[in-house]
Motif scaffolding. Sequence first.
Motif: not given
Length: 319
Positions: A130-133, A59-61, A190-194
Amino acid sequence: MACENSSPRPAFLLLLCFLLGTASARLSSTFYFTSCPSALHTIKSGVNSAVSSEARMGASLLRLHFHDCFVNGCDASILLDDTTNFTGEKTAGANDNSIRGYEVIDTIKSQLESSCPGVVSCADILAVAARDSVVALGGPSWRVLLGRRDSTTASLSAANSDIPAPTLSLSDLITAFSNKGFTAKEMVALSGSHTIGQARCTTFQTRLYNESDINSTFATSLKENCPSSGGDNNLSPLDTTSPTFFDNAYFKNLQTQKGLLHSDQQLFSGGSTDAQVNTYSSNSATFMTDFANAMVKMGNLSPLTGSSGQIRKNCRKLN
């Protein structure tokens, strides 16, 4: 056709020269195929190792790439350290004591400099990492376009003004993302990254003790770790259901008023984005597809290409 000649040319030829120049400056998924064939494997290996050691690092990356791209484009400006005569973006409100993962990027960059010195940009490393994370945590993949160069400057003021704050209303969120070319639908995706990662108490403390649109049991469970005063850096998962797995649980949580941040719950608060939250909650595949497409668009925010910028040897400082 040579476009360097300064002799007069018909207008259509000048236009063709311009279009060819524009095309050559575009990003490409095959950018490092010959100049550094091991680039993608090296980045993926570094990310997988870091995420394996600490799932939260994924998540940090991802967040590191987002906070880079939202400030004058995807140019690795966020990685620059402050010096006696240079102020970077690391002390911006959204980044200070919060953004992390610099060391992972340092390690990957060091490995790439050993195998392909001066070839792979820090900005491209951030985009691929970011993608690989996301993939490492069970999320979707997407084709990362490459060829970005690194900035030779940074903007603390832009970092303070352009990165969306966790206190924003729905209309302000829509505006903040619209300013970067995103639709409201893409903003929700994009907010779904949470669905992964954690947040500091200071970012949701006010919501916890002053807002009514929060599940009471959920709120009670949070208050022990986040008192009404103090404990600012204590962490809580943004998605309590599956904090280290990239899925659509974040949206299901919003439907039951379990959004951790004020800005999270704003997406499902009787407003224009409720329907999109419902769609992603009931259809994980749709969310994954929309998120991946929005991330491709994110990575294309004002990249430096061609002769612009530089390829930093050390991501933290200018050559």
